[in-house]
Design a protein around this motif. Structure first.
Motif, PDB file in Angstrom:
ATOM      1  N   ALA A  49      50.270  72.650  37.677  1.00  0.00           N
ATOM      2  CA  ALA A  49      49.900  74.195  38.551  1.00  0.00           C
ATOM      3  C   ALA A  49      48.691  74.098  38.969  1.00  0.00           C
ATOM      4  N   ALA A  50      48.445  74.458  40.237  1.00  0.00           N
ATOM      5  CA  ALA A  50      47.268  74.289  40.971  1.00  0.00           C
ATOM      6  C   ALA A  50      46.005  75.546  40.509  1.00  0.00           C
ATOM      7  N   GLN A  51      44.880  75.054  40.337  1.00  0.00           N
ATOM      8  CA  GLN A  51      44.092  75.795  39.618  1.00  0.00           C
ATOM      9  C   GLN A  51      42.449  75.952  40.257  1.00  0.00           C
ATOM     10  N   TRP A  52      42.074  74.627  40.917  1.00  0.00           N
ATOM     11  CA  TRP A  52      40.645  74.681  41.408  1.00  0.00           C
ATOM     12  C   TRP A  52      40.736  74.392  43.051  1.00  0.00           C
ATOM     13  N   GLU A  86      31.508  71.968  50.956  1.00  0.00           N
ATOM     14  CA  GLU A  86      31.041  73.075  51.911  1.00  0.00           C
ATOM     15  C   GLU A  86      31.310  72.545  53.242  1.00  0.00           C
ATOM     16  N   ASP A  87      31.095  71.517  53.651  1.00  0.00           N
ATOM     17  CA  ASP A  87      31.522  71.026  54.930  1.00  0.00           C
ATOM     18  C   ASP A  87      32.607  70.694  55.215  1.00  0.00           C
ATOM     19  N   ASN A  88      33.662  70.641  54.021  1.00  0.00           N
ATOM     20  CA  ASN A  88      35.079  70.452  54.285  1.00  0.00           C
ATOM     21  C   ASN A  88      35.763  72.006  53.707  1.00  0.00           C
ATOM     22  N   GLY A  89      35.141  72.756  54.174  1.00  0.00           N
ATOM     23  CA  GLY A  89      35.570  74.246  53.722  1.00  0.00           C
ATOM     24  C   GLY A  89      35.781  75.124  52.569  1.00  0.00           C
ATOM     25  N   LEU A  90      34.843  74.417  51.400  1.00  0.00           N
ATOM     26  CA  LEU A  90      34.843  75.293  50.522  1.00  0.00           C
ATOM     27  C   LEU A  90      33.759  76.421  50.594  1.00  0.00           C
ATOM     28  N   ALA A  91      34.430  77.337  49.847  1.00  0.00           N
ATOM     29  CA  ALA A  91      33.682  78.600  49.919  1.00  0.00           C
ATOM     30  C   ALA A  91      34.138  79.501  48.693  1.00  0.00           C
ATOM     31  N   PRO A  92      33.188  80.349  47.973  1.00  0.00           N
ATOM     32  CA  PRO A  92      33.574  81.145  46.814  1.00  0.00           C
ATOM     33  C   PRO A  92      34.757  81.639  46.758  1.00  0.00           C
ATOM     34  N   HIS A  93      35.349  82.516  47.898  1.00  0.00           N
ATOM     35  CA  HIS A  93      36.593  83.013  47.993  1.00  0.00           C
ATOM     36  C   HIS A  93      37.664  82.156  47.670  1.00  0.00           C
ATOM     37  N   ASN A  94      37.530  80.751  47.927  1.00  0.00           N
ATOM     38  CA  ASN A  94      38.637  79.990  47.942  1.00  0.00           C
ATOM     39  C   ASN A  94      39.123  80.057  46.471  1.00  0.00           C
ATOM     40  N   GLY A  95      38.500  80.146  45.575  1.00  0.00           N
ATOM     41  CA  GLY A  95      38.954  79.983  44.190  1.00  0.00           C
ATOM     42  C   GLY A  95      37.750  79.203  43.177  1.00  0.00           C
ATOM     43  N   GLN A 125      24.903  80.134  41.125  1.00  0.00           N
ATOM     44  CA  GLN A 125      23.943  81.018  42.027  1.00  0.00           C
ATOM     45  C   GLN A 125      24.615  80.944  43.353  1.00  0.00           C
ATOM     46  N   LEU A 126      25.309  80.175  43.955  1.00  0.00           N
ATOM     47  CA  LEU A 126      25.942  80.347  45.380  1.00  0.00           C
ATOM     48  C   LEU A 126      27.256  81.330  45.168  1.00  0.00           C
ATOM     49  N   GLY A 127      27.670  81.854  43.930  1.00  0.00           N
ATOM     50  CA  GLY A 127      28.933  82.779  43.976  1.00  0.00           C
ATOM     51  C   GLY A 127      30.050  82.161  43.398  1.00  0.00           C
ATOM     52  N   TYR A 128      29.817  80.885  43.174  1.00  0.00           N
ATOM     53  CA  TYR A 128      31.413  80.403  42.752  1.00  0.00           C
ATOM     54  C   TYR A 128      31.501  80.708  41.223  1.00  0.00           C
ATOM     55  N   GLN A 138      41.266  58.977  34.071  1.00  0.00           N
ATOM     56  CA  GLN A 138      42.454  59.983  33.980  1.00  0.00           C
ATOM     57  C   GLN A 138      41.971  61.265  33.993  1.00  0.00           C
ATOM     58  N   ILE A 139      40.774  61.471  33.847  1.00  0.00           N
ATOM     59  CA  ILE A 139      40.306  63.002  34.182  1.00  0.00           C
ATOM     60  C   ILE A 139      40.341  63.022  35.748  1.00  0.00           C
ATOM     61  N   LEU A 140      39.938  62.408  36.413  1.00  0.00           N
ATOM     62  CA  LEU A 140      39.918  62.605  37.750  1.00  0.00           C
ATOM     63  C   LEU A 140      41.330  62.507  38.415  1.00  0.00           C
ATOM     64  N   HIS A 141      42.278  61.839  37.823  1.00  0.00           N
ATOM     65  CA  HIS A 141      43.879  61.782  38.185  1.00  0.00           C
ATOM     66  C   HIS A 141      44.141  63.477  37.712  1.00  0.00           C
ATOM     67  N   TRP A 142      43.880  63.869  36.515  1.00  0.00           N
ATOM     68  CA  TRP A 142      44.168  65.088  36.419  1.00  0.00           C
ATOM     69  C   TRP A 142      43.487  66.441  37.140  1.00  0.00           C
ATOM     70  N   VAL A 143      42.344  65.989  37.662  1.00  0.00           N
ATOM     71  CA  VAL A 143      41.661  67.167  38.608  1.00  0.00           C
ATOM     72  C   VAL A 143      42.405  67.172  39.897  1.00  0.00           C
ATOM     73  N   LEU A 144      42.818  65.877  40.211  1.00  0.00           N
ATOM     74  CA  LEU A 144      43.375  65.636  41.669  1.00  0.00           C
ATOM     75  C   LEU A 144      45.024  66.517  41.486  1.00  0.00           C
ATOM     76  N   ALA A 145      45.533  66.349  40.443  1.00  0.00           N
ATOM     77  CA  ALA A 145      46.796  66.776  40.277  1.00  0.00           C
ATOM     78  C   ALA A 145      46.712  68.281  40.140  1.00  0.00           C
ATOM     79  N   THR A 146      45.628  68.891  39.688  1.00  0.00           N
ATOM     80  CA  THR A 146      45.681  70.457  39.395  1.00  0.00           C
ATOM     81  C   THR A 146      44.793  71.144  40.653  1.00  0.00           C
ATOM     82  N   MET A 147      44.688  70.450  41.690  1.00  0.00           N
ATOM     83  CA  MET A 147      43.751  71.014  42.999  1.00  0.00           C
ATOM     84  C   MET A 147      44.548  72.102  43.604  1.00  0.00           C
ATOM     85  N   LYS A 148      44.355  73.085  44.067  1.00  0.00           N
ATOM     86  CA  LYS A 148      44.776  74.175  44.966  1.00  0.00           C
ATOM     87  C   LYS A 148      45.134  73.638  46.424  1.00  0.00           C
ATOM     88  N   GLN A 149      45.842  74.285  47.202  1.00  0.00           N
ATOM     89  CA  GLN A 149      45.929  73.685  48.518  1.00  0.00           C
ATOM     90  C   GLN A 149      44.670  73.677  49.249  1.00  0.00           C
TER      91      GLN A 149
END
Ligand SMILES: CCC(=O)SCCNC(=O)CCNC(=O)[C@H](O)C(C)(C)COP(=O)(O)OP(=O)(O)OC[C@H]1O[C@@H](n2cnc3c(N)ncnc32)[C@H](O)[C@@H]1OP(=O)(O)O
Ligand SMILES: NC(=O)c1ccc[n+]([C@@H]2O[C@H](COP(=O)([O-])OP(=O)(O)OC[C@H]3O[C@@H](n4cnc5c(N)ncnc54)[C@H](O)[C@@H]3O)[C@@H](O)[C@H]2O)c1
Length: 331
Positions: free
Chosen positions: A215-218, A143-152, A173-176, A228-239
Motif C-alpha cells: 500500500a502506497a504511503q510516502w 525538493e529538486d525532484n518535486g517533493l512538497a509538503p502537500h504531496n504526502g 519545520q518545512l511543514g512536512y 531490507q528496510i530500503l526495499h520496504w520503503v521503496l515498495a511503500t512509496m506513493k506515485q
C-alpha cells in the motif's frame, strides 16, 4: 608550529586498524592552502567505522581521523581566506586519505573550505557537521525532484541517529508530515519533540515479507539504513515519490524489484555528501544557516572533549547512539 595533539588511525603489522590519541609533528600535515586551528569536530557513523576498522574507510595510513572540522584560519595562501576567518571543512578526502579534524591543527586545500555562513557559529556548524549537511542535501535533492509538503508524508529511517534526527527536525519545520521509523520504542517522546508526527516501530513490520508493491504511503523518504528496510520503503512509496538513499547502517545490500520505479515512477536519489561540489555545497550550508536550521540542535547534541574520543566510537557501531556528538578541541 609546535607538535600538536591528534587522534591517529594506523594499521599494525597484521593490517589491523589501531587508533588512539598521540602527538603529530606540524611538518607531517598534509598539503593545502589553508591551515586551521580546529575548535570543534564531530562524530559521524563513518568516523566510527574508520576509527574502529569496522568499515574500509581509511585509504592512507596513518591518518588523523575526523571527517568534519570547524575552526579559525591561522595561515592561508589562498585569497579567499585570511587568518582569523571562521570556516568549516568537511567531506572530500578529509579523515579518509587526508589528515582530518580530530586534531588541534589541520591543513586542507582551499577548495574544500566553506566560509562559516551568517546564522551559524562554529559549535552549531559541527552540531550539524556531515550529518546535518547530508540530511539537508537529501531534502534539497527530494525538493529538486518535486517533493512538497502537500504531496504526502515523508518517512525517515534510522530516525534517532544524527542524520535521522536532523532530517526530522528540518522536514517538520518545512511543514512536512514526518513519520519516524525506529527500533527504539523508548525514544518516542524524543522523536515527537523533534517534530515527528507519527512514530513507526521496526518490530511492528516484517520487512522480510515485503511484497514487490505494498500500500502506497510516502511521498518522500530519507533512508539511513539500507538493506531490507530500503526495499520496504521503496515498495511503500506513493506515485512519483522520492527516496534519498543516504546510509548503510543496517546493510549496504539492497534486493528489490523494478516495480516501484516502473509502476509508480518512484525516484531513488543518491546522496553523496563527500564529493558534492560547489555551488551546491555552499547552497546547502546557506540553507542550514537559514530555513533548514534545526530548531532542536541543542537538544540533539552532546559535547565531549578530545580526550574522551577513543571511548566514544563503539556505541555508534552498536547502533546505540542518539543524535549528534560534538568534539571540543581548541575552542
Ligand atoms: C559520510 C559518508 C558516509 O557515511 S558513507 C558510508 C561509509 N562508507 C562505507 O561504508 C564504504 C566503505 N567502503 C567499503 O566498504 C569498500 O570500499 C567497498 C565500497 C565495499 C568496496 O570494497 P572493495 O570491493 O574491497 O574494493 P575497494 O575498496 O578497493 O574499492 C573499489 C573501487 O571503488 C573505489 N572506492 C572505494 N571507496 C570509495 C568511495 N568512498 N568513494 C568513491 N570511490 C570509492 C576505490 O577507489 C576502487 O576504485 P579503483 O579500483 O581504485 O579505481
Ligand atoms: N551518503 C552520505 O553522504 C552520508 C553522509 C552521512 C552519513 N551517511 C550514512 O548515513 C547513516 C547514518 O549516519 P549517522 O551519522 O546519522 O549515524 P548514527 O550512528 O548517528 O545513526 C545511525 C542510525 O541507524 C540506526 N541503525 C543502526 N543499525 C541499524 C540496523 N541494523 N537496522 C536499523 N537501524 C539501524 C541507529 O539506531 C541510528 O538511529 C550511516 O550509514 C552513514 O554511513 C551517509
Amino acid at each position: 608550529m609546535a607538535p600538536f595533539k591528534a587522534f591517529i588511525i594506523e594499521q599494525d603489522e597484521n593490517k589491523k586498524v589501531v587508533s588512539g590519541l598521540g602527538t603529530m609533528e606540524a611538518s607531517r600535515l598534509d598539503a593545502g592552502e589553508v591551515t586551521l586551528k580546529v575548535h570543534y569536530s564531530s562524530i559521524n557513523y563513518k568516523d566510527a567505522l574508520a576509527a574502529t576498522g569496522a568499515g574500509k574507510i581509511i585509504r592512507r595510513f596513518p591518518c588523523i581521523g575526523g571527517i568534519d572540522m570547524a575552526g579559525e584560519v591561522v595561515e592561508s595562501s589562498d585569497g579567499r581566506f585570511k587568518p582569523g576567518d571562521h570556516v568549516i571543512a568537511t567531506s572530500f578526502d578529509i579523515g579518509v586519505s587526508h589528515h582530518g579534524g580530530y586534531a588541534e591543527y589541520a591543513r586542507v586545500p582551499a577548495d574544500w573550505v566553506v566560509p562559516l555562513p551568517d546564522g551559524l557559529d562554529l559549535f552549531e556548524a559541527m552540531a550539524l557537521g556531515t550529518a546535518g549537511f547530508t540530511a539537508a542535501l537529501g531534502v534539497v535533492r527530494m525538493e529538486d525532484n518535486g517533493l512538497a509538503p502537500h504531496n504526502g508524508p515523508v518517512i525517515v529511517t534510522g530516525a534517532t541517529g544524527g542524520v535521522g534526527a536532523l532530517a526530522i527536525d528540518m522536514l517538520a519545520q518545512l511543514g512536512y508530515h514526518v513519520v519516524a521509523l525506529t527500533g527504539k520504542a523508548s525514544e518516542t517522546e524524543y522523536l515527537k519533540m523533534l517534530g515527528a508526527a507519527e512514530i513507526k516501530l521496526r518490530a511492528e513490520i516484517d520487512f522480510e515479507k515485503t511484497r514487490p508493491l505494498e500500500a502506497a504511503q510516502w511521498a518522500g523518504a530519507v533512508d539511513n539504513v539500507g538493506g531490507q528496510i530500503l526495499h520496504w520503503v521503496l515498495a511503500t512509496m506513493k506515485q512519483a515519490g522520492t527516496v534519498a538513499s543516504i546510509g548503510n547502517a543496517a546493510s549496504f545490500n539492497i534486493s528489490t524489484t523494478v516495480f516501484p520505479f516502473i509502476l509508480r515512477g518512484v525516484s531513488l536519489l543518491g546522496v553523496d555528501s563527500g564529493y558534492m561540489g560547489f555551488p551546491t555545497r555552499q547552497r546547502v550550508w546557506d540553507r542550514l544557516a537559514g530555513d533548514l536550521k534545526p530548531r532542536h540542535l541543542d537538544a540533539v547534541t552532546r559535547t565531549i572533549d578530545l580526550d574522551e574520543l577513543p571511548g566514544a566510537f563503539d556505541a555508534f557501531i552498536r547502533g546505540e547512539v542518539k543524535g549528534r556528538t560534538v568534539v571540543r578541541i581548541g575552542a
